[in-house]
Write a protein that holds these residues in place. Sequence first.
Motif, short mmCIF file in Angstrom:
data_model
loop_
_atom_site.label_atom_id
_atom_site.label_comp_id
_atom_site.label_asym_id
_atom_site.label_seq_id
_atom_site.Cartn_x
_atom_site.Cartn_y
_atom_site.Cartn_z
N TYR A 298 0.85 -1.09 0.02
CA TYR A 298 -0.06 -0.18 -0.06
C TYR A 298 0.91 1.46 0.07
CZ TYR A 298 -3.57 3.40 1.47
OH TYR A 298 -4.61 4.31 1.59
N GLY A 299 1.98 1.18 0.66
CA GLY A 299 2.72 2.43 0.72
C GLY A 299 2.50 3.15 2.04
N ASP A 300 2.68 4.48 1.83
CA ASP A 300 2.47 5.51 3.22
C ASP A 300 1.16 5.51 3.45
OD1 ASP A 300 2.79 7.37 5.14
OD2 ASP A 300 3.48 9.04 3.84
N PRO A 301 0.87 5.07 4.80
CA PRO A 301 -0.62 4.99 5.39
C PRO A 301 -1.19 6.41 5.41
CG PRO A 301 0.76 4.44 7.24
CD PRO A 301 1.91 4.62 5.97
N TYR A 307 -6.32 7.80 8.76
CA TYR A 307 -5.12 7.27 9.48
C TYR A 307 -5.07 8.12 10.67
CZ TYR A 307 0.01 6.23 10.49
OH TYR A 307 0.91 5.84 10.99
N PRO A 308 -4.59 7.67 11.99
CA PRO A 308 -4.42 8.57 12.96
C PRO A 308 -3.14 9.32 12.88
CG PRO A 308 -3.93 6.38 13.54
CD PRO A 308 -4.64 6.47 12.42
N THR A 309 -3.40 10.75 13.05
CA THR A 309 -2.20 11.74 12.52
C THR A 309 -1.19 11.65 13.67
OG1 THR A 309 -3.38 13.49 13.59
CG2 THR A 309 -3.50 13.35 11.40
N ASP A 310 -1.43 11.35 14.98
CA ASP A 310 -0.67 11.34 16.36
C ASP A 310 0.22 9.87 16.07
OD1 ASP A 310 -2.52 9.48 16.58
OD2 ASP A 310 -2.90 9.90 18.83
N ALA A 311 0.16 9.01 15.10
CA ALA A 311 1.01 7.85 15.15
C ALA A 311 2.30 8.26 14.00
CB ALA A 311 0.43 6.80 14.30
N ALA A 312 1.95 9.50 13.51
CA ALA A 312 3.09 9.83 12.18
C ALA A 312 4.28 9.95 13.13
CB ALA A 312 2.65 11.11 11.55
N GLY A 313 5.50 9.35 12.26
CA GLY A 313 6.83 9.56 12.98
C GLY A 313 7.19 8.62 13.97
N ILE A 396 -0.16 1.12 15.26
CA ILE A 396 -0.32 2.61 15.86
C ILE A 396 -0.12 2.40 17.50
CG2 ILE A 396 -1.74 3.55 14.00
CD1 ILE A 396 -4.13 2.81 15.42
N SER A 397 0.27 1.51 17.82
CA SER A 397 0.66 1.20 19.36
C SER A 397 1.68 -0.02 19.34
CB SER A 397 -0.54 1.12 20.34
OG SER A 397 -0.96 -0.51 20.02
#
Length: 407
Positions: A298-301, A307-313, A396-397
């Motif tokens: 799929y690539g970058d989720p 997609y929950p933004t607080d998971a980025a990075g 995401i956790s």
Amino acid sequence: MAKYNYDKKSLKGLGVGAFLGEVKTRNAHIEAAEATIPTSVFNANRLAKALHPSVQFARVSRVIDHGGAKSFVLVPDTDKGTQAMAYFRAGQYVSLALNMDGVTACRPYSIRSNPVDALGEENTSYTLTVKHSQSGQASEYILNNWAEGTEVILSGPLGNFYYQSLRDAGHVVALAGGSGITPFCSMACAIADGIEDFDLTILYGSRTHDDILLRDELDAVAERSNGRVKVVYVLSDEKADGYEHGFLTAELIKKYAGDGDYSIYACGPKAMYAFLEGEVTELNLPRRRVRFELSGEYGDPARDSAYPTDAAGKTYRVTVMVRGEERVIFCRADQTLLRAMEEAGISVPSDCRSGQCGWCHSRLISGEVFVPESVDGRREADKKFGWIHPCCTYPISDVALEVRTLY
């Protein structure tokens, strides 16, 4: 009413000696027989094993250089037990087990060759065409390492990207981009040789004339198909006589589809799929008339609005249970669990890498994950009871999961 419904007179003259002697004769045959238990295999089982082998062993017999791509002809490795390559439907793919830097990972590749090449029990072969890709670790590995004599481990034929007369129209308009031409090349050959019975119009998008892959092969098969295969080359970055210019738009599709009923088949890069979704919608075709081949990872989720933004990075701890043993690895939020496990040296089985086939089916023990809806091929029961496809699942956790290994 008589007690017996047969005439007993014929039995009165028979003695019991012959029957008693039969026991002695039978015991003698048993003593003389081999100690092994006789076995038999139903013909249906033989056929199933030939058509759907769990694994095939092959070797590269020939390498054809196309400039920015190479074709590899694979033949059975009889020393490893594969006597013939399994027959396939034009449009199917195989999953290659590649040992890259000591880690075995699976990658899907469409079979480019004619199904006739795999028909029979002798001199069978597949041809795979692999194109250079800056982001393709597997493609670069194959192009840099495969040569004549290279041993290859691959699956049986997989996928449902092939013609079905009960679902598809008698005319298929194929939309191809880059190496996405390979399954259509196989279909064209099958039509020309009478294995498949439908008309095929290929709209093949490339940047420039020099980027067209398998041009000579396509023109040759179109020439011998008696008009059943047509190839239209579409160039996006240059104009030239004899070529269409631009992109694979709804207008261009209508131009070559004609007035009758038709189906749409598409195979190419993700960017092409994103563009085609809008164009194909304008055609107002029944859903059964549109087929997109699986597109791989799929690539970058983060491009998904859900997609929950607080998971980025972030990077998360992943506890992997493998045959009762526990391993702890780490996975970035923009990385699939499958990719993280492969990079950590855990050889997880996978085929399509697109969230559909279910071969990487694993149990999520704990933690939260994100699965893009557009590639979530799980059954409802899997979602309810905590099963995932790691190839399209992002942490995401911190998570824990149980997987089965490839070897």
